[in-house]
Design a protein around this motif. Sequence first.
Motif, short mmCIF file in Angstrom:
data_model
loop_
_atom_site.label_atom_id
_atom_site.label_comp_id
_atom_site.label_asym_id
_atom_site.label_seq_id
_atom_site.Cartn_x
_atom_site.Cartn_y
_atom_site.Cartn_z
N GLY B 74 0.76 -1.14 -0.09
CA GLY B 74 -0.06 -0.02 0.09
C GLY B 74 0.81 1.33 -0.24
N LYS B 75 1.94 1.11 -0.55
CA LYS B 75 2.89 2.29 -0.56
C LYS B 75 2.67 3.24 -2.09
CE LYS B 75 6.57 -0.01 2.11
NZ LYS B 75 7.80 -0.72 1.91
N ILE B 76 1.73 3.20 -2.38
CA ILE B 76 1.37 3.81 -3.55
C ILE B 76 0.98 5.28 -2.98
CG2 ILE B 76 -0.27 4.14 -5.64
CD1 ILE B 76 -1.06 1.25 -5.22
N SER B 77 1.69 6.08 -3.70
CA SER B 77 1.51 7.70 -3.45
C SER B 77 1.40 8.53 -4.63
CB SER B 77 2.78 8.21 -2.70
OG SER B 77 3.86 7.84 -3.23
N PRO B 78 0.79 9.77 -4.60
CA PRO B 78 0.77 10.34 -5.65
C PRO B 78 2.09 11.05 -6.36
CG PRO B 78 -0.14 11.60 -3.91
CD PRO B 78 0.16 10.17 -3.50
N LEU B 79 2.26 11.60 -7.33
CA LEU B 79 3.57 12.23 -7.69
C LEU B 79 4.03 13.28 -6.73
CD1 LEU B 79 2.87 12.81 -11.52
CD2 LEU B 79 4.15 11.09 -10.53
N ARG B 80 5.31 13.02 -6.38
CA ARG B 80 5.93 13.96 -5.55
C ARG B 80 6.56 15.22 -6.24
NH1 ARG B 80 7.16 9.09 -4.57
NH2 ARG B 80 9.34 9.23 -5.31
N THR B 81 6.30 16.22 -5.33
CA THR B 81 6.99 17.63 -5.84
C THR B 81 7.84 18.17 -4.67
OG1 THR B 81 4.86 18.84 -5.34
CG2 THR B 81 5.35 18.03 -7.54
N PRO B 82 8.86 18.69 -4.76
CA PRO B 82 9.68 18.51 -5.93
C PRO B 82 10.21 17.13 -6.28
CG PRO B 82 11.26 19.68 -4.57
CD PRO B 82 9.64 19.48 -3.92
N ARG B 83 10.64 16.83 -7.55
CA ARG B 83 11.10 15.49 -7.55
C ARG B 83 12.45 15.44 -7.87
NH1 ARG B 83 9.16 11.40 -9.26
NH2 ARG B 83 10.38 11.04 -10.93
N THR B 84 13.27 14.47 -7.76
CA THR B 84 14.79 14.47 -8.19
C THR B 84 14.87 13.64 -9.66
OG1 THR B 84 15.00 12.71 -6.70
CG2 THR B 84 15.48 14.99 -6.03
N PRO B 125 0.18 27.27 -14.83
CA PRO B 125 -1.26 26.48 -15.15
C PRO B 125 -1.08 25.01 -15.17
CG PRO B 125 -0.19 28.08 -17.23
CD PRO B 125 0.43 28.15 -15.83
N PRO B 126 -1.82 24.32 -15.16
CA PRO B 126 -1.96 22.88 -15.33
C PRO B 126 -1.41 22.64 -16.76
CG PRO B 126 -4.26 23.41 -15.08
CD PRO B 126 -3.47 24.83 -14.63
N PRO B 127 -0.81 21.58 -17.07
CA PRO B 127 -0.52 21.02 -18.37
C PRO B 127 -1.81 20.77 -19.21
CG PRO B 127 0.21 19.30 -16.89
CD PRO B 127 -0.36 20.62 -16.06
N ILE B 134 -0.78 11.34 -20.58
CA ILE B 134 0.56 10.94 -20.94
C ILE B 134 1.12 10.80 -19.52
CG2 ILE B 134 2.69 10.49 -22.14
CD1 ILE B 134 1.17 12.07 -24.44
N ASP B 135 1.36 11.75 -18.72
CA ASP B 135 2.04 11.89 -17.64
C ASP B 135 1.41 10.89 -16.37
OD1 ASP B 135 3.78 13.94 -18.34
OD2 ASP B 135 2.56 15.55 -17.21
N ARG B 136 -0.06 10.91 -16.48
CA ARG B 136 -0.56 10.09 -15.56
C ARG B 136 -0.47 8.57 -15.75
NH1 ARG B 136 -5.32 13.70 -15.93
NH2 ARG B 136 -5.96 12.31 -17.30
N HIS B 137 -0.41 8.49 -17.11
CA HIS B 137 -0.16 7.00 -17.68
C HIS B 137 1.09 6.28 -17.19
CE1 HIS B 137 -0.94 3.35 -20.07
NE2 HIS B 137 0.33 3.52 -20.69
N GLY B 139 3.58 8.05 -15.11
CA GLY B 139 4.07 8.56 -13.89
C GLY B 139 4.20 7.53 -12.78
N PRO B 140 3.04 6.87 -12.17
CA PRO B 140 3.01 6.35 -11.14
C PRO B 140 4.07 5.05 -11.16
CG PRO B 140 0.84 6.72 -11.61
CD PRO B 140 1.74 7.10 -12.84
N VAL B 141 4.27 4.36 -12.39
CA VAL B 141 4.95 3.15 -12.52
C VAL B 141 6.28 3.51 -12.38
CG1 VAL B 141 4.82 2.80 -14.95
CG2 VAL B 141 5.26 0.89 -13.33
N LEU B 142 6.68 4.76 -13.02
CA LEU B 142 7.92 5.04 -13.19
C LEU B 142 8.39 5.42 -11.91
CD1 LEU B 142 8.14 7.51 -16.46
CD2 LEU B 142 9.24 5.22 -15.97
N ASP B 143 7.70 6.13 -10.79
CA ASP B 143 8.09 6.61 -9.78
C ASP B 143 8.40 5.49 -8.77
OD1 ASP B 143 7.77 9.22 -10.09
OD2 ASP B 143 5.82 9.64 -9.02
N HIS B 144 7.43 4.34 -8.75
CA HIS B 144 7.64 3.08 -8.23
C HIS B 144 8.94 2.33 -8.59
CE1 HIS B 144 4.12 3.27 -5.48
NE2 HIS B 144 3.42 3.66 -6.38
#
Lengths: 305, 216
Positions: B74-84, B125-127, B134-137, B139-144
């Motif tokens: 259950g360690k799923i988290s939304p995209l973090r900001t700022p990212r490295t 403004p939001p993209p 595309i980011d949402r598609h 993002g999460p798996v790349l982060d994990h």
Amino acid sequence: MRRSAVVAAFVALAGMTALPSPLAAQKLRSEEHGRAVTATASIRISGSFGSLRVIGWDRDSLALVALVPYGARFEGNFDDKGPPASGVKMFLEATEVAAAAAKLELRVPTRARVWAKGSVSNIEASGITGGLDLNVVGGSIRVSGNPRELTVESMDGAITVTGAPEWMRLKSATGDITFHGGCVDGGISTISGAIHASGGSVERGKIESVTGPIVFAESPVPGAAIDFNTHSGRIELYIPRKFAEVDAATMTGTIENGYTSIPAITSRDKRGQEIGIGIGNGGPRYYVRSFKGTIVLRALTDFKK
Amino acid sequence: MTEHPTLERLGDYVDGVLPATEAKNVAQHFDACQPCAAQLSRLHALLAEVAALPRTIEPPPELWTDLRKTLEAGKISPLRTPRTAGLFRRTATRPWVVAAAIVLVAGSVVFSRRPTSRDSVAGTPPPPPLVSRIDRHYGPVLDHLAASLRERTSATPPKTVATVNQSLRIVDSAIAETRAALIQDPDNQRIGEMLSANYQRKLDLLKRASELATEF
């Protein structure tokens, strides 16, 4: 092991003892193993080894000759007696320095499926018609022959394939990939490594890089479909004279058309260039996309090896 | 006999969402029409089979073992900001890890922190929708995958770390360029395809690095 196999193993061992000088100081022990396996056995080898040669031979047995550093762990079910095994697993564990001196030569049935994964290793495979799945971080991988399935992955090592695999996936990050031959279904991708493919026919292909240059001079069969995609790598594409369909576009780069006399036009979004070419019927289809790289189209007859 | 119900009405009837009078008419039709009654029976049977299927199917155990562990924990988290941007940049705690980190930092940006193209900056403004999709598609798996790799920094050979980070910098730069171009030209499907292709390459790279890190 048959007499001829023993002789082959002895010759291989003698050749392997000629180590480069920095490694000569490394104390090594020689090992020989062998066992009966099925014709389509799965062979898995992993760990730290400097070089690995995999040779397909016309026998339903596995023969292994190895030079491994003293202190290294080399284990597997390669000595078991009994009925032919359908699977053999082995691994070599050594320190990074010692591993560089380790040399293995493995003979397997031609139809075997071989899976090898090494850290910094040079792998050579030949004469396999079954499957090959080879994976290294550094070093190089050379494959010759016609494996039914071929997967080769490397981080920064060069990959060279000569032959006609039926299904092929070659992947590298910074290492170059050279493919001499043809395949039914092929995929080649790098990040910054160069891609060079020539000398055979292709039915389906996907060639990709981020910044690595691509030279493609294969002879696609009628109806073939080949996709190219790069961010900024130069794409040099050699196309058959008689028939072809080309759909090429670069977002901010340029297209040099030396294939026909028609120049590329400014793309619909006014940024880069695009070109569509159709010659003959039922020819291979090339779909080329680049963000800012140059796309060069030439006739296959102009390709110089 | 009333007319045969359409597939849509048949579906509504089975789902029980038809008005009462219409449902009564359809039911009467089924009593009189053998083919429609058979179709109704087949539909009920299909629904029963679907209901009997497991709600989830486990992936093969060898597939992304660690990613699976992370998901199950259950360690799923939304995209973090700022990212490295650097992959292997876990904070070093043991003295020898600190020493190794100092050596690496001297020659690379492995452990440096800098925002990636996906970072949102306050006030901007939001993209556009295509970029967000595309980011949402990816993002999460790349982060994990990146997080999973960072945890194995100390066990991964330094040369591999350097190679992966070098390649990541190249891919991240390509992603940033195509993403910026797509923000400027938000309906350009070609650029959208290229952005997706660059994300896919990053995903492939991280998967391979993850597999290698698991092995060694």
